[in-house]
Scaffold this active site. Structure first.
Site, PDB file in Angstrom:
ATOM      1  N   ARG A   1       0.874  -1.221   0.040  1.00 30.08           N
ATOM      2  CA  ARG A   1       0.131  -0.095   0.021  1.00 30.08           C
ATOM      3  C   ARG A   1       0.891   1.287  -0.118  1.00 30.08           C
ATOM      4  NH1 ARG A   1      -4.900   1.989   2.902  1.00 30.08           N
ATOM      5  NH2 ARG A   1      -4.230   3.493   1.481  1.00 30.08           N
TER       6      ARG A   1
ATOM      7  N   GLY B   1     -11.494  18.908   8.490  1.00 33.48           N
ATOM      8  CA  GLY B   1     -11.863  19.812   7.482  1.00 33.48           C
ATOM      9  C   GLY B   1     -12.140  18.905   6.287  1.00 33.48           C
TER      10      GLY B   1
ATOM     11  N   TYR C   1      -5.391   6.434  -1.887  1.00 33.47           N
ATOM     12  CA  TYR C   1      -4.621   7.487  -1.919  1.00 33.47           C
ATOM     13  C   TYR C   1      -4.294   8.080  -2.993  1.00 33.47           C
ATOM     14  CZ  TYR C   1      -3.539   6.957   3.310  1.00 33.47           C
ATOM     15  OH  TYR C   1      -3.656   6.721   4.629  1.00 33.47           O
TER      16      TYR C   1
ATOM     17  N   ASP D   1     -11.479  16.587  -0.312  1.00 32.89           N
ATOM     18  CA  ASP D   1     -11.117  15.443   0.661  1.00 32.89           C
ATOM     19  C   ASP D   1     -12.254  14.346   0.434  1.00 32.89           C
ATOM     20  OD1 ASP D   1      -9.703  13.988   2.392  1.00 32.89           O
ATOM     21  OD2 ASP D   1      -9.859  15.289   4.279  1.00 32.89           O
TER      22      ASP D   1
ATOM     23  N   ASP E   1      -2.128  -1.331   9.286  1.00 31.90           N
ATOM     24  CA  ASP E   1      -1.206  -0.349   8.969  1.00 31.90           C
ATOM     25  C   ASP E   1       0.311  -0.350   9.225  1.00 31.90           C
ATOM     26  OD1 ASP E   1      -3.076   1.183   7.258  1.00 31.90           O
ATOM     27  OD2 ASP E   1      -3.735   2.627   8.779  1.00 31.90           O
ATOM     28  N   ARG E   2       0.269  -0.866  10.574  1.00 34.11           N
ATOM     29  CA  ARG E   2       1.806  -0.605  11.035  1.00 34.11           C
ATOM     30  C   ARG E   2       2.121  -1.987  11.624  1.00 34.11           C
ATOM     31  NH1 ARG E   2      -1.172   3.458  12.589  1.00 34.11           N
ATOM     32  NH2 ARG E   2      -1.551   2.543  14.860  1.00 34.11           N
TER      33      ARG E   2
END
Length: 470
Positions: free
Chosen positions: A118, A298, A402, A324, A151-152
């Site tokens: 990814r 935001g 992304y 976004d 993810d990690r």
């Protein structure tokens, strides 16, 4: 003729034949030696076959292969001298985006050895562009791909491969152990930034041309993270942004100035109502512009621009064309955070042209599906939602993910301006496609041109589930 005479006669004939054969062999050897002497008589070097030499020239690996054929040296490859990527040019004037690459990683990975990845991104030197990506230490359609939605992990690594190729163990280069990363080239060498470690004590490891030069420890102990796209080099200095702190509230944001892998200066942004994550940065006339993700509140994107002394300005893109995801329907924008559907977000990018802005965004307001490029001629400063160009890249029925910016310098293209480009990650598998046990992605990329372009959809296109999922 009696038997003894026959034996003598046969023996004599055999000896004669043997002598003749020996003389022919000697003559052949003399002939070859004479021919070789004639060919090399006027040369002062000794021919060497299959000599392979690797030299290191000005921090750029240059590979020569010398093959001696009839005493003629054929050389593949040529010396590539180092330069300093100035970054002083302005962005090229463009009217649209031309398809540049598509790696089809997931489709190829159903049968071939392709990494589970990814966060792919692209960065270019003055010689080449490369695809960087974060692996999961696993291959597609293999048992270790199970659970790669995480993810990690200690198995993740930053690697790179030639642009447009599916990332595999056979074409990829290890860069750094990392679950968050960035990379860029200053004209003399590659800077890589790889963050790994526990959430409360991660460390960024900086390498220059593959050698560790510096480390940066998490200063807030709240998941130190960086861009997931290229850093920016201007006149020999490279710049990156890191975030440490909450993903749903005010955090700490720092700009780092790095020279040959060593941090020479850093500042913390004074931005109490801003949220900066996963910034997409590019050079423009000697300054650096970054457009980032606000994961706090935001649905429009925050930006920060700074010069080489790290004097900076901050703001939000004012346009009512919101960039976004998730986001509300286009409407009245704001030069402050647009808080409607402002929580969460996705990495993205925009390119500023005066008061105008090219906005890259998903086509869906709520899901990471589809992708489009929109030109708002006054969107950097005005809050209306009027735009003049929309170019389709991925259909709303197909998964995206992304996206980020990268540029091609004049030293690479031969142009007198910096060419803007972008990539889009096409994520497949979990969490949205529950028939699989894995998460991975392929990618596409586009570059800005001032000529004809196409509206179409370039989706991932893999048919799921795979054998391992059944």
């Amino acid at each position: 003729m009696n038997p003894n005479q026959k034996i003598i006669t046969i023996g004599s004939i055999s000896i004669a034949i043997g002598i003749i054969s020996l003389m022919l062999q000697i003559g052949n050897i003399i002939s070859m030696w004479a021919s070789h002497s004639i060919q090399t008589g006027s040369q002062n070097h000794t021919g060497i076959c299959n000599q392979r030499i690797i030299t290191y020239e000005n921090s750029t690996w240059v590979n020569h292969t010398y093959v001696n054929i009839n005493n003629t040296n054929v050389v593949t490859g040529k010396d590539k001298t180092s330069v300093t990527l100035a970054g002083n040019s302005s962005l090229c004037s463009i009217s649209g985006w031309a398809i540049y690459t598509k790696d089809n990683s997931i489709r190829i990975g159903s049968k071939g050895d392709v990494f589970v990845i990814r966060e792919p991104f692209i960065s270019c030197s003055h010689l080449e562009c490369r695809t960087f990506f974060l692996t999961q230490g696993a291959l597609l359609n293999d048992k270790h791909s199970n659970g790669t939605v995480k993810d990690r992990s200690p198995y993740r690594a930053l690697m790179s491969c030639p642009l447009g190729e599916a990332p595999s163990p056979y074409n990829s280069k290890f860069e750094s152990v990392a679950w968050s990363a960035s990379a860029c080239h200053d004209g003399m060498g590659w800077l890589t930034i790889g963050i790994s470690g526990p959430d409360n004590g991660a460390v960024a490891v900086l390498k220059y041309n593959g050698i560790i030069t510096e480390t940066i420890k998490s200063w807030k102990k709240r998941i130190l993270r960086t861009q997931e796209s290229e850093c920016v080099c201007v006149n020999g200095s490279c710049f990156t942004i890191m975030t440490d702190g909450p993903s749903d509230g005010a955090a700490s944001y720092k700009i780092f100035k790095i020279e040959k892998g060593k941090v020479t200066k850093s500042i913390e942004l004074n931005a109490p109502n801003f949220h900066y994550e996963e910034c997409s940065c590019y050079p423009d006339t000697g300054t650096v512009m970054c457009v980032c993700r606000d994961n706090w509140h935001g649905s429009n994107r925050p930006w920060v621009s700074f010069n080489q002394n790290l004097d900076y300005q901050i703001g939000y893109i004012c346009s009512g064309v919101f960039g976004d995801n998730p986001r509300p329907k286009d409407g009245k924008g704001s030069c402050n955070p647009v808080t409607v559907d402002g929580a969460d977000g996705v990495k993205g990018f925009s390119y500023k042209y005066g008061n105008g802005v090219w906005i890259g965004r998903t086509k869906s307001n709520k899901l990471r599906k589809g992708f489009e490029m929109i030109w708002d001629p006054n969107g950097w400063t005005d809050t209306d939602n009027d735009f003049s160009v929309k170019q389709d890249v991925v259909a709303i029925t197909d998964w995206s993910g992304y996206s980020g910016s990268f540029v091609q310098h004049p030293e690479l293209t031969g142009l007198d301006c910096i060419r803007p480009c972008f990539w889009v990650e096409l994520v497949r598998g979990l969490p949205r496609e529950n028939a699989t046990i894995w998460t991975s992605g392929s990618s596409i990329s586009f570059c800005g041109v001032d000529s004809d372009t196409a509206n179409w959809s370039w989706p991932d296109g893999a048919e799921l589930p795979f054998t391992i999922d059944k």
